[in-house]
Design an enzyme around this catalytic site. Structure first.
Site, mmCIF file in Angstrom:
data_model
loop_
_atom_site.group_PDB
_atom_site.id
_atom_site.type_symbol
_atom_site.label_atom_id
_atom_site.label_comp_id
_atom_site.label_asym_id
_atom_site.label_seq_id
_atom_site.Cartn_x
_atom_site.Cartn_y
_atom_site.Cartn_z
ATOM 1 N N GLY A 47 -10.100 -15.503 27.119
ATOM 2 C CA GLY A 47 -10.666 -16.708 27.717
ATOM 3 C C GLY A 47 -11.670 -17.278 26.744
ATOM 4 C CD GLU A 48 -14.874 -20.198 24.450
ATOM 5 O OE1 GLU A 48 -13.720 -20.456 24.077
ATOM 6 O OE2 GLU A 48 -15.769 -19.867 23.672
ATOM 7 C CB SER A 49 -16.409 -14.605 24.200
ATOM 8 O OG SER A 49 -16.643 -15.443 23.082
ATOM 9 C CB CYS A 79 -8.485 -12.484 23.111
ATOM 10 S SG CYS A 79 -8.518 -13.893 22.000
ATOM 11 N NE ARG A 105 -16.696 -16.865 19.945
ATOM 12 C CZ ARG A 105 -17.210 -18.050 20.292
ATOM 13 N NH1 ARG A 105 -18.425 -18.373 19.923
ATOM 14 N NH2 ARG A 105 -16.501 -18.890 21.004
ATOM 15 C CB ILE A 132 -4.368 -17.737 22.180
ATOM 16 C CG1 ILE A 132 -2.909 -17.458 22.555
ATOM 17 C CG2 ILE A 132 -4.785 -19.140 22.613
ATOM 18 C CD1 ILE A 132 -2.661 -17.418 24.050
ATOM 19 N NE ARG A 133 -8.519 -21.767 22.177
ATOM 20 C CZ ARG A 133 -9.469 -21.209 22.899
ATOM 21 N NH1 ARG A 133 -10.662 -21.006 22.395
ATOM 22 N NH2 ARG A 133 -9.253 -20.866 24.140
ATOM 23 C CG HIS A 168 -3.938 -12.979 24.537
ATOM 24 N ND1 HIS A 168 -4.863 -13.076 25.556
ATOM 25 C CD2 HIS A 168 -4.410 -13.723 23.525
ATOM 26 C CE1 HIS A 168 -5.854 -13.860 25.171
ATOM 27 N NE2 HIS A 168 -5.607 -14.266 23.937
ATOM 28 C CD GLU A 170 -3.573 -10.801 28.015
ATOM 29 O OE1 GLU A 170 -3.432 -9.863 27.214
ATOM 30 O OE2 GLU A 170 -4.342 -11.758 27.816
HETATM 31 N N1 GLN Z 1 -11.854 -18.208 20.970
HETATM 32 C C1 GLN Z 1 -12.189 -17.508 22.184
HETATM 33 C C2 GLN Z 1 -13.645 -17.039 22.165
HETATM 34 O O1 GLN Z 1 -14.308 -17.204 21.203
HETATM 35 C C3 GLN Z 1 -11.272 -16.335 22.424
HETATM 36 C C4 GLN Z 1 -9.864 -16.816 22.641
HETATM 37 C C5 GLN Z 1 -9.065 -15.997 23.604
HETATM 38 O O2 GLN Z 1 -9.600 -15.163 24.343
HETATM 39 N N2 GLN Z 1 -7.791 -16.276 23.650
HETATM 40 O O3 GLN Z 1 -14.097 -16.506 23.135
#
Ligand code: GLN
Length: 185
Positions: A47-49, A79, A105, A132-133, A168, A170
């Site tokens: 997600g977005e940390s 992630c 990151r 993913i990112r 990921h 999952e």
């Molecule tokens: N770029 C996200 C972060 O910095 C991590 C991306 C992800 O969990 N798929 O949290």
């Protein structure tokens, strides 16, 4: 066995799907009182940390979760979950800070932010890896050890009962990494 999935934000439902495939009981942690329920292991999703960190702090869950992990609670971070567990970040800052890893990151830049590959992971052989990112791990030290390397960069690691992947699992149909985590409990 009961697994808690942190469900503040991000790809928690996909982890729950994996646990369903493996026939493992689970519930979501959405607020502080959910921590009172019994659980044997914890999953921190992607997600977005930065958002997850903010919510963990605001909801007063960061310190209790850190204490549980330091006391030996098995945890699997993917992630953003990996970022939450890292003690150090190239860009500065930390959250739960329970793992002897340094993380970068959004490490692959915009263009290569998302990609798929297959590579060896620990004793599991080749596993599918969806990024993913994604972050990667720039350093493992102390008791942490690298489990997988893609293009010379560490993308999975473990330390005691803590397991992290920059990718990921999952989001694939391959349940081996979740099984590996559950077997460690
Ligand atoms: N770029 C996200 C972060 O910095 C991590 C991306 C992800 O969990 N798929 O949290």
């Amino acid at each position: 066995m009961e697994i808690a999935v942190l469900a503040l934000q991000g790809a928690f439902a996909e982890h729950e799907r994996m646990l369903d495939l493996l026939d493992v009981s689970h519930f979501e942690i959405r607020q502080k009182k959910d921590l009172e329920r019994h659980f044997d292991g914890l999953i921190l999703p992607g997600g977005e940390s930065t958002v997850m960190k903010k919510l963990l702090l605001e909801m007063e869950m960061l310190v209790p979760l850190r204490d549980r992990i330091v006391s030996g609670l098995p945890v699997f971070g993917t992630c953003a979950g990996l970022i939450l567990l890292a003690k150090e970040a190239e860009q500065g800052g930390h959250c739960l800070a329970t793992m002897d890893i340094r993380v970068k990151r959004n490490a692959y830049g915009r263009q290569l932010g998302s990609f798929y590959t297959e590579e060896i992971c620990g004793d599991l052989g080749r596993v599918p890896m969806t990024f993913i990112r994604a972050p990667y791990i720039t350093k493992v030290y102390g008791d942490a050890e690298a489990l997988a390397v893609v293009d010379g960069r560490i993308v999975a690691a473990r330390q005691g009962k803590q397991l992290v992947t920059a990718f990921h699992p999952e989001l694939t149909e391959d349940t081996r990494l979740h099984r590996y985590f559950l077997d460690s409990i």
